[in-house]
Design a protein around this motif. Sequence first.
Motif, PDB file in Angstrom:
ATOM      1  N   ASN A 156      28.841  48.117  31.424  1.00 14.82           N
ATOM      2  CA  ASN A 156      27.675  48.381  32.254  1.00 14.82           C
ATOM      3  C   ASN A 156      28.048  48.211  33.727  1.00 14.82           C
ATOM      4  N   THR A 157      27.880  49.254  34.520  1.00 11.87           N
ATOM      5  CA  THR A 157      28.342  49.222  35.913  1.00 11.87           C
ATOM      6  C   THR A 157      27.556  48.225  36.761  1.00 11.87           C
ATOM      7  N   THR A 158      26.276  48.016  36.455  1.00 16.81           N
ATOM      8  CA  THR A 158      25.481  47.051  37.220  1.00 16.81           C
ATOM      9  C   THR A 158      25.973  45.634  36.983  1.00 16.81           C
ATOM     10  N   LEU A 159      26.232  45.303  35.718  1.00 15.78           N
ATOM     11  CA  LEU A 159      26.750  43.973  35.396  1.00 15.78           C
ATOM     12  C   LEU A 159      28.130  43.760  36.007  1.00 15.78           C
ATOM     13  N   GLN A 160      28.957  44.803  35.988  1.00 11.56           N
ATOM     14  CA  GLN A 160      30.294  44.655  36.547  1.00 11.56           C
ATOM     15  C   GLN A 160      30.246  44.522  38.062  1.00 11.56           C
ATOM     16  N   ALA A 161      29.283  45.178  38.713  1.00  8.24           N
ATOM     17  CA  ALA A 161      29.131  45.042  40.165  1.00  8.24           C
ATOM     18  C   ALA A 161      28.779  43.601  40.527  1.00  8.24           C
ATOM     19  N   ARG A 162      27.911  42.965  39.736  1.00 13.82           N
ATOM     20  CA  ARG A 162      27.583  41.552  39.966  1.00 13.82           C
ATOM     21  C   ARG A 162      28.810  40.674  39.744  1.00 13.82           C
ATOM     22  N   ASN A 163      29.585  41.031  38.748  1.00 18.34           N
ATOM     23  CA  ASN A 163      30.807  40.285  38.459  1.00 18.34           C
ATOM     24  C   ASN A 163      31.781  40.369  39.635  1.00 18.34           C
ATOM     25  N   ASN A 164      31.932  41.563  40.197  1.00 21.37           N
ATOM     26  CA  ASN A 164      32.821  41.754  41.345  1.00 21.37           C
ATOM     27  C   ASN A 164      32.315  40.993  42.570  1.00 21.37           C
ATOM     28  N   GLU A 165      30.995  40.974  42.749  1.00 20.52           N
ATOM     29  CA  GLU A 165      30.416  40.252  43.880  1.00 20.52           C
ATOM     30  C   GLU A 165      30.682  38.754  43.758  1.00 20.52           C
ATOM     31  N   ALA A 166      30.562  38.220  42.530  1.00 18.17           N
ATOM     32  CA  ALA A 166      30.834  36.800  42.314  1.00 18.17           C
ATOM     33  C   ALA A 166      32.300  36.477  42.592  1.00 18.17           C
ATOM     34  N   LEU A 167      33.196  37.368  42.186  1.00 12.53           N
ATOM     35  CA  LEU A 167      34.617  37.170  42.469  1.00 12.53           C
ATOM     36  C   LEU A 167      34.867  37.106  43.970  1.00 12.53           C
ATOM     37  N   GLU A 188      25.654  43.504  25.174  1.00 14.86           N
ATOM     38  CA  GLU A 188      26.522  44.045  26.212  1.00 14.86           C
ATOM     39  C   GLU A 188      27.890  44.379  25.620  1.00 14.86           C
ATOM     40  N   ARG A 189      28.545  45.348  26.217  1.00 12.73           N
ATOM     41  CA  ARG A 189      29.881  45.735  25.766  1.00 12.73           C
ATOM     42  C   ARG A 189      30.898  45.364  26.839  1.00 12.73           C
ATOM     43  N   ILE A 190      32.011  44.798  26.403  1.00 20.43           N
ATOM     44  CA  ILE A 190      33.030  44.327  27.338  1.00 20.43           C
ATOM     45  C   ILE A 190      34.398  44.867  26.941  1.00 20.43           C
ATOM     46  N   TYR A 191      35.280  44.954  27.932  1.00 16.05           N
ATOM     47  CA  TYR A 191      36.673  45.334  27.732  1.00 16.05           C
ATOM     48  C   TYR A 191      37.566  44.179  28.180  1.00 16.05           C
ATOM     49  N   GLN A 192      38.742  44.106  27.588  1.00 13.04           N
ATOM     50  CA  GLN A 192      39.769  43.223  28.136  1.00 13.04           C
ATOM     51  C   GLN A 192      40.481  43.975  29.251  1.00 13.04           C
ATOM     52  N   ARG A 193      40.679  43.319  30.394  1.00 13.54           N
ATOM     53  CA  ARG A 193      41.432  43.943  31.480  1.00 13.54           C
ATOM     54  C   ARG A 193      42.547  43.007  31.914  1.00 13.54           C
ATOM     55  N   CYS A 194      43.724  43.573  32.118  1.00 11.72           N
ATOM     56  CA  CYS A 194      44.914  42.806  32.474  1.00 11.72           C
ATOM     57  C   CYS A 194      45.516  43.433  33.731  1.00 11.72           C
ATOM     58  N   CYS A 195      45.918  42.601  34.667  1.00 15.22           N
ATOM     59  CA  CYS A 195      46.443  43.094  35.940  1.00 15.22           C
ATOM     60  C   CYS A 195      47.913  42.700  36.084  1.00 15.22           C
ATOM     61  N   TYR A 196      48.698  43.617  36.643  1.00 20.93           N
ATOM     62  CA  TYR A 196      50.136  43.399  36.772  1.00 20.93           C
ATOM     63  C   TYR A 196      50.559  43.534  38.229  1.00 20.93           C
ATOM     64  N   SER A 197      51.580  42.772  38.581  1.00 20.47           N
ATOM     65  CA  SER A 197      51.986  42.653  39.976  1.00 20.47           C
ATOM     66  C   SER A 197      52.738  43.887  40.462  1.00 20.47           C
ATOM     67  N   LEU A 198      52.475  44.241  41.725  1.00 23.21           N
ATOM     68  CA  LEU A 198      53.216  45.301  42.411  1.00 23.21           C
ATOM     69  C   LEU A 198      54.208  44.726  43.414  1.00 23.21           C
TER      70      LEU A 198
END
Length: 352
Positions: free
Chosen positions: A106-117, A74-84
């Motif tokens: 992979n959009t399917t894996l990320q969709a599962r990740n979002n659902e878990a969140l 699987e391929r992954i990215y680092q993602r960082c979020c900043y406050s508004l």
Amino acid sequence: MYRVDDPSINHINYAQRCRTWFVNEPLPDVYLNELLRRLCPCSILQAIRDRRFRLNLNTFYARSRFSRRVFSGERIYQRCCYSLAGKSFGSLITNYPFGSSFIFRNTTLQARNNEALTDCCMRSSLCSLYLKKRPINKCVGYKAPRKAWFWGDPHNPKYFTIFGQLWMINASDSLFTYSNGLSASNYSDPNFTPIFGQNIQALFANNTELYNQAVAQCGNNSECLFDAAVVSKDTSQIYQDTSNQLENFPPQISGLTTYNVTYGNMFTTTLNITDLNNGDIVTVEMTNPPINSHFDRQTYTFTWNISTYENISLTFVATDNKGARSELAPQIIMCYCSNNGTCDYAAEMGYC
């Protein structure tokens, strides 16, 4: 004994679904080890200027430009979020549900990740389980890239030969529309050669005073004279300001990330505030303070006499004198116990 509720057949136990995801999900080390060189920039200013990341100005998410392959392929990215948010604007978010860990290509894996969140952090109070499998990068160890105006030596004629002439276009390459009888050749000079070392004085455009000042400082050093001619004071100041912003790290807040509180009781905790930049002056504020609470800005101690049983969302914001910010927004699990009951904070909603 009779059942008094009547759940529909479509009822979903989000807490149980979160626990199931937690049990089946591998330890995060298998992913995080591939992102050791993709640490989050500590502030929005660093994210803007760090070319290793792409910043989405609509969402304030910064994602590493290149993905990393893990053991499973699987391929992954680092993602960082900043406050508004106002007082914490631009600070790295280090808590859920608005923070982020790595994401899947992979959009399917990320969709599962979002659902878990959503199941763990928004539809139940089991965010601590999600955090164990998706820890947020807090920019510890991040090193800002060095800024430079030029790639290579601008005084060397070979760079003009290699790059300048290589990028020269002809009429068939041009994307512009020209008037009748005109073409790209009318607006180019194939015989042009930039001034390098043979006539540095011409770069000063008859500004004798500036030229004399440069000679007094540089002597016969042609590279120094070249820089004095083409780099204005304003440009130099912009460069210095940019470097200062990149090298200024926001203060760090550490402390409890979950507050287990009971209605009618007193709750006290102390934050730890540090700053990597020597000499920075740090102030800490609390936003959305609950009723009957107090935050001591000298000792960083938060005291709360819990007298309300409502959803509470508070944030601590640390700001240095250069404007860099960080925040801590603890999860609050409220329990209302009576008749000498004991709170079970590990339960889905912290009920007795």
